[in-house]
Design a protein around this motif. Structure first.
Motif, PDB file in Angstrom:
ATOM      1  N   ARG A 108      -3.803   2.279 -45.252  1.00 43.42           N
ATOM      2  CA  ARG A 108      -3.165   3.435 -44.615  1.00 43.42           C
ATOM      3  C   ARG A 108      -2.335   2.993 -43.410  1.00 43.42           C
ATOM      4  O   ARG A 108      -1.219   3.448 -43.202  1.00 43.42           O
ATOM      5  CB  ARG A 108      -4.241   4.441 -44.196  1.00 43.42           C
ATOM      6  CG  ARG A 108      -3.811   5.870 -44.298  1.00 43.42           C
ATOM      7  CD  ARG A 108      -4.875   6.910 -44.084  1.00 43.42           C
ATOM      8  NE  ARG A 108      -6.202   6.552 -43.644  1.00 43.42           N
ATOM      9  CZ  ARG A 108      -7.259   6.301 -44.449  1.00 43.42           C
ATOM     10  NH1 ARG A 108      -7.113   6.353 -45.753  1.00 43.42           N
ATOM     11  NH2 ARG A 108      -8.432   5.996 -43.951  1.00 43.42           N
ATOM     12  N   GLN A 109      -2.885   2.063 -42.627  1.00 44.63           N
ATOM     13  CA  GLN A 109      -2.174   1.554 -41.452  1.00 44.63           C
ATOM     14  C   GLN A 109      -0.905   0.817 -41.890  1.00 44.63           C
ATOM     15  O   GLN A 109       0.156   0.981 -41.281  1.00 44.63           O
ATOM     16  CB  GLN A 109      -3.093   0.620 -40.665  1.00 44.63           C
ATOM     17  CG  GLN A 109      -2.495   0.088 -39.404  1.00 44.63           C
ATOM     18  CD  GLN A 109      -3.439  -0.884 -38.694  1.00 44.63           C
ATOM     19  OE1 GLN A 109      -4.421  -1.340 -39.262  1.00 44.63           O
ATOM     20  NE2 GLN A 109      -3.127  -1.186 -37.458  1.00 44.63           N
ATOM     21  N   SER A 110      -0.991   0.033 -42.952  1.00 51.43           N
ATOM     22  CA  SER A 110       0.179  -0.695 -43.462  1.00 51.43           C
ATOM     23  C   SER A 110       1.250   0.276 -43.934  1.00 51.43           C
ATOM     24  O   SER A 110       2.442   0.079 -43.669  1.00 51.43           O
ATOM     25  CB  SER A 110      -0.229  -1.613 -44.616  1.00 51.43           C
ATOM     26  OG  SER A 110      -1.157  -2.557 -44.204  1.00 51.43           O
ATOM     27  N   LEU A 111       0.832   1.302 -44.632  1.00 48.83           N
ATOM     28  CA  LEU A 111       1.778   2.289 -45.136  1.00 48.83           C
ATOM     29  C   LEU A 111       2.452   3.041 -43.991  1.00 48.83           C
ATOM     30  O   LEU A 111       3.670   3.253 -44.010  1.00 48.83           O
ATOM     31  CB  LEU A 111       1.059   3.267 -46.071  1.00 48.83           C
ATOM     32  CG  LEU A 111       1.926   4.268 -46.806  1.00 48.83           C
ATOM     33  CD1 LEU A 111       2.981   3.579 -47.651  1.00 48.83           C
ATOM     34  CD2 LEU A 111       1.055   5.158 -47.680  1.00 48.83           C
ATOM     35  N   ASP A 112       1.681   3.407 -42.989  1.00 54.83           N
ATOM     36  CA  ASP A 112       2.267   4.092 -41.825  1.00 54.83           C
ATOM     37  C   ASP A 112       3.284   3.211 -41.130  1.00 54.83           C
ATOM     38  O   ASP A 112       4.363   3.664 -40.729  1.00 54.83           O
ATOM     39  CB  ASP A 112       1.170   4.508 -40.837  1.00 54.83           C
ATOM     40  CG  ASP A 112       0.314   5.647 -41.357  1.00 54.83           C
ATOM     41  OD1 ASP A 112       0.744   6.324 -42.320  1.00 54.83           O
ATOM     42  OD2 ASP A 112      -0.796   5.844 -40.810  1.00 54.83           O
ATOM     43  N   ARG A 113       2.968   1.928 -40.975  1.00 60.23           N
ATOM     44  CA  ARG A 113       3.875   0.992 -40.310  1.00 60.23           C
ATOM     45  C   ARG A 113       5.167   0.851 -41.121  1.00 60.23           C
ATOM     46  O   ARG A 113       6.262   0.879 -40.560  1.00 60.23           O
ATOM     47  CB  ARG A 113       3.171  -0.362 -40.162  1.00 60.23           C
ATOM     48  CG  ARG A 113       3.973  -1.439 -39.507  1.00 60.23           C
ATOM     49  CD  ARG A 113       3.932  -1.361 -38.025  1.00 60.23           C
ATOM     50  NE  ARG A 113       2.558  -1.302 -37.564  1.00 60.23           N
ATOM     51  CZ  ARG A 113       2.111  -1.854 -36.477  1.00 60.23           C
ATOM     52  NH1 ARG A 113       2.937  -2.528 -35.711  1.00 60.23           N
ATOM     53  NH2 ARG A 113       0.871  -1.728 -36.098  1.00 60.23           N
ATOM     54  N   ALA A 114       5.048   0.726 -42.439  1.00 55.27           N
ATOM     55  CA  ALA A 114       6.238   0.604 -43.285  1.00 55.27           C
ATOM     56  C   ALA A 114       7.070   1.886 -43.232  1.00 55.27           C
ATOM     57  O   ALA A 114       8.310   1.836 -43.153  1.00 55.27           O
ATOM     58  CB  ALA A 114       5.829   0.297 -44.723  1.00 55.27           C
ATOM     59  N   ASP A 115       6.393   3.023 -43.238  1.00 57.87           N
ATOM     60  CA  ASP A 115       7.105   4.301 -43.172  1.00 57.87           C
ATOM     61  C   ASP A 115       7.882   4.425 -41.868  1.00 57.87           C
ATOM     62  O   ASP A 115       9.044   4.856 -41.855  1.00 57.87           O
ATOM     63  CB  ASP A 115       6.107   5.450 -43.335  1.00 57.87           C
ATOM     64  CG  ASP A 115       6.794   6.774 -43.567  1.00 57.87           C
ATOM     65  OD1 ASP A 115       7.788   6.798 -44.325  1.00 57.87           O
ATOM     66  OD2 ASP A 115       6.339   7.775 -42.977  1.00 57.87           O
ATOM     67  N   ARG A 116       7.255   4.049 -40.756  1.00 59.83           N
ATOM     68  CA  ARG A 116       7.958   4.110 -39.456  1.00 59.83           C
ATOM     69  C   ARG A 116       9.163   3.168 -39.442  1.00 59.83           C
ATOM     70  O   ARG A 116      10.228   3.510 -38.917  1.00 59.83           O
ATOM     71  CB  ARG A 116       7.004   3.764 -38.316  1.00 59.83           C
ATOM     72  CG  ARG A 116       6.079   4.900 -37.941  1.00 59.83           C
ATOM     73  CD  ARG A 116       5.388   4.661 -36.605  1.00 59.83           C
ATOM     74  NE  ARG A 116       4.675   3.397 -36.530  1.00 59.83           N
ATOM     75  CZ  ARG A 116       3.396   3.225 -36.896  1.00 59.83           C
ATOM     76  NH1 ARG A 116       2.702   4.244 -37.366  1.00 59.83           N
ATOM     77  NH2 ARG A 116       2.818   2.052 -36.779  1.00 59.83           N
ATOM     78  N   ALA A 117       8.991   1.988 -40.031  1.00 58.88           N
ATOM     79  CA  ALA A 117      10.101   1.023 -40.053  1.00 58.88           C
ATOM     80  C   ALA A 117      11.266   1.573 -40.867  1.00 58.88           C
ATOM     81  O   ALA A 117      12.431   1.425 -40.476  1.00 58.88           O
ATOM     82  CB  ALA A 117       9.625  -0.312 -40.632  1.00 58.88           C
ATOM     83  N   LEU A 118      10.963   2.218 -41.992  1.00 57.40           N
ATOM     84  CA  LEU A 118      12.032   2.778 -42.818  1.00 57.40           C
ATOM     85  C   LEU A 118      12.672   4.000 -42.173  1.00 57.40           C
ATOM     86  O   LEU A 118      13.882   4.218 -42.304  1.00 57.40           O
ATOM     87  CB  LEU A 118      11.494   3.136 -44.210  1.00 57.40           C
ATOM     88  CG  LEU A 118      11.114   1.937 -45.096  1.00 57.40           C
ATOM     89  CD1 LEU A 118      10.499   2.411 -46.396  1.00 57.40           C
ATOM     90  CD2 LEU A 118      12.323   1.046 -45.365  1.00 57.40           C
ATOM     91  N   MET A 119      11.891   4.796 -41.471  1.00 57.33           N
ATOM     92  CA  MET A 119      12.444   5.984 -40.816  1.00 57.33           C
ATOM     93  C   MET A 119      13.392   5.599 -39.679  1.00 57.33           C
ATOM     94  O   MET A 119      14.266   6.386 -39.306  1.00 57.33           O
ATOM     95  CB  MET A 119      11.330   6.895 -40.297  1.00 57.33           C
ATOM     96  CG  MET A 119      10.540   7.576 -41.416  1.00 57.33           C
ATOM     97  SD  MET A 119      11.554   8.378 -42.664  1.00 57.33           S
ATOM     98  CE  MET A 119      12.165   9.771 -41.752  1.00 57.33           C
ATOM     99  N   ALA A 120      13.241   4.405 -39.154  1.00 58.33           N
ATOM    100  CA  ALA A 120      14.141   3.941 -38.092  1.00 58.33           C
ATOM    101  C   ALA A 120      15.503   3.548 -38.658  1.00 58.33           C
ATOM    102  O   ALA A 120      16.472   3.415 -37.906  1.00 58.33           O
ATOM    103  CB  ALA A 120      13.514   2.760 -37.349  1.00 58.33           C
ATOM    104  N   LEU A 121      15.593   3.376 -39.966  1.00 58.37           N
ATOM    105  CA  LEU A 121      16.864   3.022 -40.600  1.00 58.37           C
ATOM    106  C   LEU A 121      17.734   4.264 -40.765  1.00 58.37           C
ATOM    107  O   LEU A 121      17.244   5.392 -40.744  1.00 58.37           O
ATOM    108  CB  LEU A 121      16.611   2.416 -41.988  1.00 58.37           C
ATOM    109  CG  LEU A 121      15.901   1.069 -42.049  1.00 58.37           C
ATOM    110  CD1 LEU A 121      15.573   0.739 -43.493  1.00 58.37           C
ATOM    111  CD2 LEU A 121      16.769  -0.015 -41.429  1.00 58.37           C
TER     112      LEU A 121
END
Length: 174
Positions: A108-121
């Motif tokens: 869940r933590q990995s998915l949240d981190r990836a989601d935040r990284a993509l939302m910054a794009l």
């Protein structure tokens, strides 16, 4: 003709065709055991008296084939027996991983981190990544769908991949 005459005739055929029988056993995978198998065949001929055989060479080939089949079966059974024994007696060689709850939290933590990284794009880069990686569209199809050049799609994908790699590196450091 006595029973001894039958085995003596087979022995003479075996001796006359010894090299052919060795090559036959070798072709069946006997390798270095071909001589041993041929010797076992010779012993079997003496142990069981036979009546005269109509086609002695064919009989010897069949007997040699049966010996190889028996050897394969015996080796397979030994491997299975050893494997089963090892599984029963060997301690757990693999250390257990984290408990399922912990693995779920990490995921869940990995998915949240990836989601935040993509939302910054920018939205176009996210769309390129979604179309290409998740929906399976080729880069050319993505470029046509978004009305941009192929090099723009490649650039957007590079940025998206870099953002995901950076998010993964952050997780690995924690």
């Amino acid at each position: 003709m006595s029973d001894q005459d039958g085995s003596a005739g087979l022995e003479a055929v075996l001796i006359a065709h010894r090299q052919q029988l060795l090559r036959f056993l070798d072709s069946l995978g006997a390798g270095d055991a071909a001589e041993d198998l041929l010797h076992e065949l010779w012993i079997n001929l003496h142990a069981r008296p036979t009546a005269p055989i109509g086609r002695p060479l064919s009989y010897l080939y069949r007997a040699a084939h049966n010996l190889m089949r028996d050897r394969y079966r015996s080796a397979r059974q030994a491997r299975l027996r050893d494997r089963d024994w090892h599984q029963l007696t060997a301690p757990d060689e693999i250390e257990p991983g984290p408990p399922a709850i912990e693995r779920a939290a990490i995921a869940r933590q990995s998915l949240d981190r990836a989601d935040r990284a993509l939302m910054a794009l920018e939205p176009r880069a996210r769309t390129c990544l979604r179309l290409h990686r998740l929906e399976g569209a080729s880069q050319k199809e993505v470029a046509i769908a978004l009305g941009v050049s192929l090099s723009t799609v490649e650039s957007d994908l590079r940025r998206a991949y870099a953002a995901l790699l950076a998010a993964k590196a952050e997780l690995d450091l924690e």
